[in-house]
Design a protein around this motif. Structure first.
Motif, PDB file in Angstrom:
ATOM      1  N   ASP A 165      14.536  11.727  11.673  1.00 54.11           N
ATOM      2  CA  ASP A 165      13.318  12.508  11.434  1.00 54.11           C
ATOM      3  C   ASP A 165      12.358  11.770  10.504  1.00 54.11           C
ATOM      4  N   SER A 166      12.895  10.910   9.628  1.00 53.05           N
ATOM      5  CA  SER A 166      12.062  10.163   8.674  1.00 53.05           C
ATOM      6  C   SER A 166      12.479   8.694   8.699  1.00 53.05           C
TER       7      SER A 166
ATOM      8  N   THR B 244      18.943   7.798   0.845  1.00 50.31           N
ATOM      9  CA  THR B 244      18.458   8.777   1.821  1.00 50.31           C
ATOM     10  C   THR B 244      19.241   8.637   3.114  1.00 50.31           C
TER      11      THR B 244
ATOM     12  N   PHE C 217      17.543   9.435   5.967  1.00 52.17           N
ATOM     13  CA  PHE C 217      16.431   9.293   6.917  1.00 52.17           C
ATOM     14  C   PHE C 217      16.339  10.455   7.898  1.00 52.17           C
ATOM     15  N   GLY C 218      16.968  11.560   7.573  1.00 51.05           N
ATOM     16  CA  GLY C 218      16.943  12.712   8.470  1.00 51.05           C
ATOM     17  C   GLY C 218      17.708  12.464   9.758  1.00 51.05           C
TER      18      GLY C 218
END
Length: 452
Positions: free
Chosen positions: A185-186, A241, A243-244
């Motif tokens: 998603d990111s 993270t 990164f979704g």
């Protein structure tokens, strides 16, 4: 009796079938799987392989669908090699899932007359001075097929190699890597290579919108099945993270077992690709070296099968490609050490080598030439160009790669119009082999076309 049977319908077997067809030899390909594997172990097509596709006239299909990446990594180092400085019309790697590469290569092989049979598993063979008899289990039960020559392109667990008694020495798995094809998603804005005390990983965009994560581990014994939760935790620990990430397409582990066939030929049986060399998939070079094995072998085996080859030509396949495979293993072992250990010493080595790539252009270029396959050269002759790969030289109103589409030796006469390429300015004549390497060159004499 079949002239040639190729065992294995992956990229290497399909390309070899097409090369043999170009050389005028009918080919049957036996593939054990009934359906193509939807998961793409290989993703990267390197510059030399793109040149090979170009001098057979099929590169445009690949370029139209792949993602061009103008740099490459060595051992996952933070600083990447710049492929744009390479002496080629294809100064980039091409990201294209193996499943699509196989589809395109199968179309090409069929246009060259290859007969491709799926669900036909080779279970053994015997050979004598005149032929090879393969034992096969097909959809309708067991049967036997006889061929003048058999080539095993059937992977690291090659039934052909084992049945032919070709030794496969090397080292077992001692560490493991992992890959995950997921939706993000990111996503990061571009290619990402990260290393630190919590490990290293790379993130590569895939055609179609997904991303591939590739990383190492410190496991000393084979771990269990990879899960999305483990990938998420690992990525977060390294980068801060996830990164979704969601919707995994494929999660897989792979080891660093490294082996090479002792001989690439035993009698009328030969091996190529993963059947000849097994290694950690660092740099995405395996498919490429395999296709280049097939390009070297195809014209030699075709001439041998047709009875037109000079003595010893087929043996030169092993002589030329075995050292290339050994160099591949050297490179992937070195990269494995850089990727899969996070000790202070290895981190220091990574920092040192990465800095050299960033600040010493010749070091970076040399690594890139080796990784891309452009540096491969065979036995040198009296002229320094002999054995090297030939670039796509301008020849009158055409180019060398266009002339190579016939799959035959190409004589080049530069008596009236000198070649406009570095290292070729003083060449008066040359002969280029069907695999794009220089067979003969002279600064004094043009080639006699009647002899080639």
């Amino acid at each position: 009796m079949e002239q040639v049977v190729v065992v294995g319908g992956g990229p290497v077997g399909l390309w070899l079938a097409a090369e043999l067809g170009l050389g005028g030899v009918p080919v049957t390909v036996l593939e054990a799987r009934t359906e193509r594997d939807p998961h793409s172990k290989a993703l990267t097509i390197h510059p030399r392989t793109l040149e090979v596709l170009a001098f057979r006239g099929v590169v445009d299909r690949f370029l139209a669908e792949g993602l061009r990446i103008p740099n490459g990594h060595f051992g996952g180092l933070d600083d990447r090699m710049d492929f744009r400085v390479l002496d080629t019309d294809f100064p980039f790697t091409l990201a294209l899932p193996q499943v699509r590469t196989e589809e395109l290569l199968e179309e090409h092989a069929r246009t060259r007359g290859a007969r491709i049979l799926r669900g036909h598993q080779v279970t053994g063979l015997r050979q004598d001075a005149d032929s090879v008899a393969l034992r096969v289990t097909g959809p309708d039960g067991p049967y036997e097929v006889e061929a003048a020559y058999v080539v095993g392109c059937d992977g690291t667990r090659s039934a052909v190699r084992e049945a032919a008694g070709i030794a496969f020495p090397g080292t077992p798995d001692t560490t493991w890597g992992w890959l995950a094809d997921v939706v993000l998603d990111s996503p990061p804005p571009s290619l990402l290579s990260v290393s630190g005390p919590n490990g290293g990983l790379m993130v590569v965009p895939l055609p179609g919108g997904a991303h591939r994560f590739v990383g190492g581990s410190d496991h000393t014994e084979r771990p269990g099945e990879l899960t999305l939760e483990e990938v998420r935790a690992t990525v977060t620990a390294i980068t801060g993270t996830d990164f979704g990430m969601r919707d995994p397409h494929w999660l897989s582990r792979f080891g660093n077992a490294t082996r090479q066939a002792e001989r690439y030929r035993r009698g009328r049986v030969l091996v190529a690709g993963d059947a000849a060399h097994m290694h950690f998939p660092a740099g995405g070079v395996g498919l490429n070296v395999g296709v280049q094995d097939a390009t070297n072998l195809g014209w030699k085996l075709a001439a041998t099968a047709l009875g037109t080859a000079p003595h010893g030509l087929l043996d030169s396949y092993h002589d030329e490609r075995h050292p290339v495979g050994a160099d591949l293993l050297l490179s992937t072992r070195a990269q494995t050490a850089l990727m899969n250990a996070a000790t202070p010493e290895v981190l220091a080595l990574r920092t040192l080598l990465s800095g050299l790539i960033a600040t010493v252009p010749e070091f970076s270029r040399t690594l890139a030439e080796r990784l891309s396959g452009l540096a491969v050269a065979y036995d040198r002759g009296a002229h320094p160009l002999v054995g090297t790969r030939a670039p796509d030289l301008r020849v009158g109103d055409t180019t060398l790669f266009t002339l190579l589409r016939t799959g035959k030796h190409v004589p080049l006469d530069f008596t009236d119009e000198p070649a406009k390429h570095d290292g070729w300015e003083d060449v008066r004549g040359a002969v280029v082999r069907p695999d794009g390497h220089v067979a003969w060159a002279s600064g004094d004499t043009a080639p006699d076309p009647a002899t080639h």
